[in-house]
Scaffold this active site. Sequence first.
Site, PDB file in Angstrom:
ATOM      1  CG  ASP A   1    -100.879-106.759 -16.957  1.00 50.44           C
ATOM      2  OD1 ASP A   1    -101.716-106.631 -16.058  1.00 50.44           O
ATOM      3  OD2 ASP A   1     -99.698-107.121 -16.748  1.00 50.44           O
ATOM      4  CB  ILE A   2     -95.962-104.509 -17.576  1.00 50.82           C
ATOM      5  CG1 ILE A   2     -94.593-104.154 -18.111  1.00 50.82           C
ATOM      6  CG2 ILE A   2     -95.885-105.221 -16.241  1.00 50.82           C
ATOM      7  CD1 ILE A   2     -93.855-103.120 -17.278  1.00 50.82           C
TER       8      ILE A   2
ATOM      9  CG  ASN B   1    -107.277-109.937  -9.027  1.00 49.59           C
ATOM     10  OD1 ASN B   1    -108.108-110.836  -9.088  1.00 49.59           O
ATOM     11  ND2 ASN B   1    -106.258-109.856  -9.872  1.00 49.59           N
TER      12      ASN B   1
ATOM     13  N   GLY C   1    -105.013-111.558  -4.625  1.00 50.90           N
ATOM     14  CA  GLY C   1    -103.705-111.239  -5.202  1.00 50.90           C
ATOM     15  C   GLY C   1    -103.587-109.828  -5.729  1.00 50.90           C
ATOM     16  CD  GLN C   2    -106.318-104.268  -4.896  1.00 55.32           C
ATOM     17  OE1 GLN C   2    -107.046-104.659  -3.978  1.00 55.32           O
ATOM     18  NE2 GLN C   2    -106.372-103.036  -5.383  1.00 55.32           N
ATOM     19  CB  SER C   3     -99.846-106.750  -7.013  1.00 55.33           C
ATOM     20  OG  SER C   3    -100.162-106.579  -8.376  1.00 55.33           O
TER      21      SER C   3
ATOM     22  CG  HIS D   1    -106.174-102.798 -11.554  1.00 57.36           C
ATOM     23  ND1 HIS D   1    -105.777-102.465 -10.272  1.00 57.36           N
ATOM     24  CD2 HIS D   1    -105.788-104.075 -11.743  1.00 57.36           C
ATOM     25  CE1 HIS D   1    -105.173-103.500  -9.723  1.00 57.36           C
ATOM     26  NE2 HIS D   1    -105.161-104.498 -10.592  1.00 57.36           N
TER      27      HIS D   1
ATOM     28  CG  HIS E   1    -106.742-107.943 -14.462  1.00 64.74           C
ATOM     29  ND1 HIS E   1    -105.380-108.041 -14.650  1.00 64.74           N
ATOM     30  CD2 HIS E   1    -106.920-107.610 -13.156  1.00 64.74           C
ATOM     31  CE1 HIS E   1    -104.756-107.794 -13.505  1.00 64.74           C
ATOM     32  NE2 HIS E   1    -105.666-107.531 -12.580  1.00 64.74           N
TER      33      HIS E   1
HETATM   34  P1  5GP Z   1    -103.431-106.958  -9.661  1.00 72.38           P
HETATM   35  O1  5GP Z   1    -102.481-108.066  -9.319  1.00 72.38           O
HETATM   36  O2  5GP Z   1    -103.322-105.810  -8.684  1.00 72.38           O
HETATM   37  O3  5GP Z   1    -104.849-107.388  -9.895  1.00 72.38           O
HETATM   38  O4  5GP Z   1    -102.977-106.419 -11.086  1.00 72.38           O
HETATM   39  C1  5GP Z   1    -101.910-105.550 -11.277  1.00 72.38           C
HETATM   40  C2  5GP Z   1    -101.456-105.716 -12.700  1.00 72.38           C
HETATM   41  O5  5GP Z   1    -100.639-104.618 -13.035  1.00 72.38           O
HETATM   42  C3  5GP Z   1    -100.622-106.987 -12.948  1.00 72.38           C
HETATM   43  O6  5GP Z   1    -101.264-107.796 -13.927  1.00 72.38           O
HETATM   44  C4  5GP Z   1     -99.283-106.441 -13.423  1.00 72.38           C
HETATM   45  O7  5GP Z   1     -98.697-107.221 -14.441  1.00 72.38           O
HETATM   46  C5  5GP Z   1     -99.630-105.048 -13.907  1.00 72.38           C
HETATM   47  N1  5GP Z   1     -98.550-104.078 -13.794  1.00 72.38           N
HETATM   48  C6  5GP Z   1     -97.724-103.895 -12.717  1.00 72.38           C
HETATM   49  N2  5GP Z   1     -96.862-102.898 -12.954  1.00 72.38           N
HETATM   50  C7  5GP Z   1     -97.140-102.440 -14.212  1.00 72.38           C
HETATM   51  C8  5GP Z   1     -96.574-101.389 -15.019  1.00 72.38           C
HETATM   52  O8  5GP Z   1     -95.638-100.688 -14.639  1.00 72.38           O
HETATM   53  N3  5GP Z   1     -97.119-101.212 -16.261  1.00 72.38           N
HETATM   54  C9  5GP Z   1     -98.158-101.981 -16.712  1.00 72.38           C
HETATM   55  N4  5GP Z   1     -98.603-101.719 -17.957  1.00 72.38           N
HETATM   56  N5  5GP Z   1     -98.714-102.956 -15.973  1.00 72.38           N
HETATM   57  C10 5GP Z   1     -98.210-103.186 -14.746  1.00 72.38           C
END
Ligand code: 5GP
Length: 114
Positions: free
Chosen positions: A30-31, A87, A93-95, A100, A102
């Site tokens: 994760d970034i 998520n 908080g899915q973004s 995916h 975690h």
């Molecule tokens: P969500 O919030 O949808 O459950 O998780 C999305 C995850 O993707 C977040 O933890 C965020 O840090 C990660 N993420 C977003 N953009 C990137 C990217 O460009 N590269 C990587 N490796 N992770 C990313």
Amino acid sequence: MQDCLFCKIANGEIPSKILYQDAEAVAFADINPQAPHHVLLIPRRHLASMKEVTEQDGALLAHLFVVANKLAQDLGLSERGYRFVTNVGPDAGQSVFHLHFHLLGGRPFGWPPG
Ligand code: 5GP
Ligand code: ZN
């Protein structure tokens, strides 16, 4: 799928620190890590979220869980434990709208989550 960040990570169009990959799944760092180990595990096939999962995806989901189990062992997380979560939608908080999971470990986590 075009214009999906995680499809682009899966096909190498966008660079990431890949920890594992095979024909069905990709795991990458994760970034913005929320724990000492924070890995994202995705199917190569585009599903927007768990909302799109059907009975036909059973083998794929089993595979993702087995890969996560192996990753946790390889990262030395199995003994103390870890969290494996997905998520779904705004309240969670899915973004990124490519399914995916975690895999988080290396520190204790509270329950219930905030
Ligand atoms: P969500 O919030 O949808 O459950 O998780 C999305 C995850 O993707 C977040 O933890 C965020 O840090 C990660 N993420 C977003 N953009 C990137 C990217 O460009 N590269 C990587 N490796 N992770 C990313
Ligand atoms: Zn995608």
